[in-house]
Design a protein around this motif. Structure first.
Motif, PDB file in Angstrom:
ATOM      1  N   GLU A 178       0.902  -1.335  -0.056  1.00 38.66           N
ATOM      2  CA  GLU A 178      -0.115   0.004  -0.050  1.00 38.66           C
ATOM      3  C   GLU A 178       0.683   1.293  -0.022  1.00 38.66           C
ATOM      4  O   GLU A 178       0.535   2.275  -0.540  1.00 38.66           O
ATOM      5  CB  GLU A 178      -0.907   0.000   1.277  1.00 38.66           C
ATOM      6  CG  GLU A 178      -2.506   0.266   0.787  1.00 38.66           C
ATOM      7  CD  GLU A 178      -3.144   0.238   2.095  1.00 38.66           C
ATOM      8  OE1 GLU A 178      -3.634   1.337   2.634  1.00 38.66           O
ATOM      9  OE2 GLU A 178      -3.782  -1.016   2.465  1.00 38.66           O
ATOM     10  N   ALA A 179       1.800   1.261   0.899  1.00 40.83           N
ATOM     11  CA  ALA A 179       2.796   2.645   0.770  1.00 40.83           C
ATOM     12  C   ALA A 179       3.409   2.852  -0.348  1.00 40.83           C
ATOM     13  O   ALA A 179       3.522   4.059  -0.901  1.00 40.83           O
ATOM     14  CB  ALA A 179       3.772   2.291   2.081  1.00 40.83           C
ATOM     15  N   GLU A 180       4.008   1.527  -0.941  1.00 38.81           N
ATOM     16  CA  GLU A 180       4.664   1.763  -2.274  1.00 38.81           C
ATOM     17  C   GLU A 180       3.733   2.131  -3.581  1.00 38.81           C
ATOM     18  O   GLU A 180       3.931   3.144  -4.320  1.00 38.81           O
ATOM     19  CB  GLU A 180       5.461   0.546  -2.792  1.00 38.81           C
ATOM     20  CG  GLU A 180       6.630   0.405  -2.097  1.00 38.81           C
ATOM     21  CD  GLU A 180       7.806   1.222  -2.048  1.00 38.81           C
ATOM     22  OE1 GLU A 180       8.125   1.351  -3.427  1.00 38.81           O
ATOM     23  OE2 GLU A 180       8.338   1.973  -1.115  1.00 38.81           O
ATOM     24  N   THR A 181       2.323   1.738  -3.317  1.00 35.32           N
ATOM     25  CA  THR A 181       1.642   1.904  -4.373  1.00 35.32           C
ATOM     26  C   THR A 181       1.115   3.607  -4.185  1.00 35.32           C
ATOM     27  O   THR A 181       0.980   4.271  -5.287  1.00 35.32           O
ATOM     28  CB  THR A 181       0.493   1.067  -4.089  1.00 35.32           C
ATOM     29  OG1 THR A 181       0.798  -0.234  -4.466  1.00 35.32           O
ATOM     30  CG2 THR A 181      -0.835   1.343  -5.316  1.00 35.32           C
ATOM     31  N   GLU A 182       0.850   3.852  -3.090  1.00 36.53           N
ATOM     32  CA  GLU A 182       0.555   5.527  -2.708  1.00 36.53           C
ATOM     33  C   GLU A 182       1.794   6.179  -3.269  1.00 36.53           C
ATOM     34  O   GLU A 182       1.373   7.211  -4.006  1.00 36.53           O
ATOM     35  CB  GLU A 182       0.264   5.450  -1.336  1.00 36.53           C
ATOM     36  CG  GLU A 182      -0.428   6.799  -1.238  1.00 36.53           C
ATOM     37  CD  GLU A 182      -0.550   7.036   0.447  1.00 36.53           C
ATOM     38  OE1 GLU A 182      -0.391   8.254   1.047  1.00 36.53           O
ATOM     39  OE2 GLU A 182      -1.424   6.117   0.939  1.00 36.53           O
ATOM     40  N   HIS A 183       2.696   5.842  -3.066  1.00 29.76           N
ATOM     41  CA  HIS A 183       3.926   6.677  -3.283  1.00 29.76           C
ATOM     42  C   HIS A 183       4.083   6.938  -4.832  1.00 29.76           C
ATOM     43  O   HIS A 183       4.190   8.048  -5.405  1.00 29.76           O
ATOM     44  CB  HIS A 183       5.239   5.971  -2.871  1.00 29.76           C
ATOM     45  CG  HIS A 183       6.698   6.472  -3.441  1.00 29.76           C
ATOM     46  ND1 HIS A 183       7.081   7.964  -3.015  1.00 29.76           N
ATOM     47  CD2 HIS A 183       7.497   5.996  -4.238  1.00 29.76           C
ATOM     48  CE1 HIS A 183       8.015   7.959  -3.577  1.00 29.76           C
ATOM     49  NE2 HIS A 183       8.508   6.982  -4.448  1.00 29.76           N
ATOM     50  N   PHE A 184       3.993   5.629  -5.635  1.00 26.11           N
ATOM     51  CA  PHE A 184       4.029   5.638  -7.067  1.00 26.11           C
ATOM     52  C   PHE A 184       2.839   6.442  -7.654  1.00 26.11           C
ATOM     53  O   PHE A 184       2.827   7.072  -8.760  1.00 26.11           O
ATOM     54  CB  PHE A 184       4.275   4.204  -7.667  1.00 26.11           C
ATOM     55  CG  PHE A 184       5.719   3.681  -7.213  1.00 26.11           C
ATOM     56  CD1 PHE A 184       6.810   4.740  -7.717  1.00 26.11           C
ATOM     57  CD2 PHE A 184       6.099   2.613  -6.646  1.00 26.11           C
ATOM     58  CE1 PHE A 184       8.250   4.164  -7.644  1.00 26.11           C
ATOM     59  CE2 PHE A 184       7.164   2.483  -6.381  1.00 26.11           C
ATOM     60  CZ  PHE A 184       8.259   3.149  -6.636  1.00 26.11           C
ATOM     61  N   THR A 185       1.728   6.419  -7.017  1.00 23.51           N
ATOM     62  CA  THR A 185       0.494   6.960  -7.532  1.00 23.51           C
ATOM     63  C   THR A 185       0.794   8.541  -7.346  1.00 23.51           C
ATOM     64  O   THR A 185       0.445   9.255  -8.279  1.00 23.51           O
ATOM     65  CB  THR A 185      -0.754   6.482  -6.735  1.00 23.51           C
ATOM     66  OG1 THR A 185      -0.801   5.394  -6.847  1.00 23.51           O
ATOM     67  CG2 THR A 185      -2.076   7.050  -7.422  1.00 23.51           C
ATOM     68  N   LYS A 186       1.159   9.159  -6.393  1.00 19.27           N
ATOM     69  CA  LYS A 186       1.480  10.407  -6.330  1.00 19.27           C
ATOM     70  C   LYS A 186       2.686  11.012  -7.434  1.00 19.27           C
ATOM     71  O   LYS A 186       2.411  12.002  -8.075  1.00 19.27           O
ATOM     72  CB  LYS A 186       2.371  10.785  -4.853  1.00 19.27           C
ATOM     73  CG  LYS A 186       1.233  10.877  -3.797  1.00 19.27           C
ATOM     74  CD  LYS A 186       1.942  11.069  -2.373  1.00 19.27           C
ATOM     75  CE  LYS A 186       0.855  11.016  -1.251  1.00 19.27           C
ATOM     76  NZ  LYS A 186       1.346  11.315  -0.107  1.00 19.27           N
ATOM     77  N   GLN A 187       3.608  10.023  -7.549  1.00 18.70           N
ATOM     78  CA  GLN A 187       4.494  10.166  -8.711  1.00 18.70           C
ATOM     79  C   GLN A 187       3.840  10.342 -10.028  1.00 18.70           C
ATOM     80  O   GLN A 187       4.293  10.938 -10.625  1.00 18.70           O
ATOM     81  CB  GLN A 187       5.784   9.266  -8.520  1.00 18.70           C
ATOM     82  CG  GLN A 187       6.800   9.269  -7.732  1.00 18.70           C
ATOM     83  CD  GLN A 187       7.763   8.388  -7.827  1.00 18.70           C
ATOM     84  OE1 GLN A 187       7.870   7.586  -8.843  1.00 18.70           O
ATOM     85  NE2 GLN A 187       9.059   8.440  -7.214  1.00 18.70           N
ATOM     86  N   TRP A 188       2.796   9.388 -10.215  1.00 13.38           N
ATOM     87  CA  TRP A 188       2.272   9.364 -11.461  1.00 13.38           C
ATOM     88  C   TRP A 188       1.220  10.552 -11.773  1.00 13.38           C
ATOM     89  O   TRP A 188       1.229  11.348 -12.804  1.00 13.38           O
ATOM     90  CB  TRP A 188       1.121   8.151 -11.587  1.00 13.38           C
ATOM     91  CG  TRP A 188       0.355   7.939 -12.817  1.00 13.38           C
ATOM     92  CD1 TRP A 188       0.963   7.501 -13.876  1.00 13.38           C
ATOM     93  CD2 TRP A 188      -0.971   8.698 -12.782  1.00 13.38           C
ATOM     94  NE1 TRP A 188      -0.309   7.701 -14.746  1.00 13.38           N
ATOM     95  CE2 TRP A 188      -1.291   8.052 -13.948  1.00 13.38           C
ATOM     96  CE3 TRP A 188      -2.038   9.006 -11.955  1.00 13.38           C
ATOM     97  CZ2 TRP A 188      -2.625   8.398 -14.516  1.00 13.38           C
ATOM     98  CZ3 TRP A 188      -3.232   9.366 -12.450  1.00 13.38           C
ATOM     99  CH2 TRP A 188      -3.579   9.038 -13.844  1.00 13.38           C
TER     100      TRP A 188
END
Length: 190
Positions: free
Chosen positions: A80-90
């Motif tokens: 979840e944390a990584e997905t959220e991080h990469f979603t912000k980058q996206w």
């Protein structure tokens, strides 16, 4: 002719000197005007084709970052944390890409502007589809990278449209830059 022969040598030399100075001033004025005109043409080249090419590079870079963040979202979808991080980058990369397209729109006209419009529409379509996939991932309908890859199939159409528009725009800007450069170079040869 009789008038010149009645003048003293000194007066004739001063008259010739005067004509030479007037001719020199005319040549100098013409040269200054030519330099100013060519400097303006070169500045226009830098302000238009060069900046548009630079803006297109920013669009290309931004879209590459969007796609990289998208890939990372799917690869890290269990964390979840990584997905959220990469979603912000996206989201940031998407915003940067949209801004770069907007900047480029102010630098081009005609068919080039139509290509940028096509890119903007493709990006909007892709964004809507991707946001829907992110929503599905959030509620658990999409839970592995292979399913995400299959779900991405419809989004390949706007992504392909963006790529095609970018290539056409790059070709057009390159041709315009070569044409302008040739015009500047031919002026320098004269």
């Amino acid at each position: 002719m009789v008038l010149l022969s009645s003048l003293k040598i000194r007066a004739r030399l001063l008259l010739v000197l005067g004509f030479a100075l007037v001719a020199l001033a005319l040549v100098g004025g013409f040269a200054a005007l030519t330099i100013a005109t060519e400097a303006e043409r070169a500045a226009h080249f830098i302000d238009s084709e060069f900046q548009a090419t630079q803006a297109l590079g920013d669009v290309r870079t931004g879209l590459g970052q969007v796609r990289r963040a998208e890939k990372d979202i799917w690869l890290h979808m269990g964390d979840e944390a990584e997905t959220e991080h990469f979603t912000k980058q996206w989201t940031q990369a998407l915003s940067t890409s949209a801004q770069a397209i907007q900047t480029a729109r102010g630098l081009v006209a005609g068919t080039d502007a139509a290509q940028l419009e096509r890119m903007g529409q493709g990006l909007e379509s892709y964004t809507q589809g991707m946001r829907e996939l992110l929503r599905k991932m959030e509620i658990g309908e999409l839970n592995d990278p292979w399913a995400a890859n299959r779900a991405m199939e419809p989004l390949k159409v706007p992504l392909t449209a963006i790529d095609e528009a970018m290539e056409q725009l790059a070709s057009s800007l390159g041709a315009q830059a070569r044409e302008r450069r040739a015009a500047l170079a031919s002026t320098g040869e004269q």
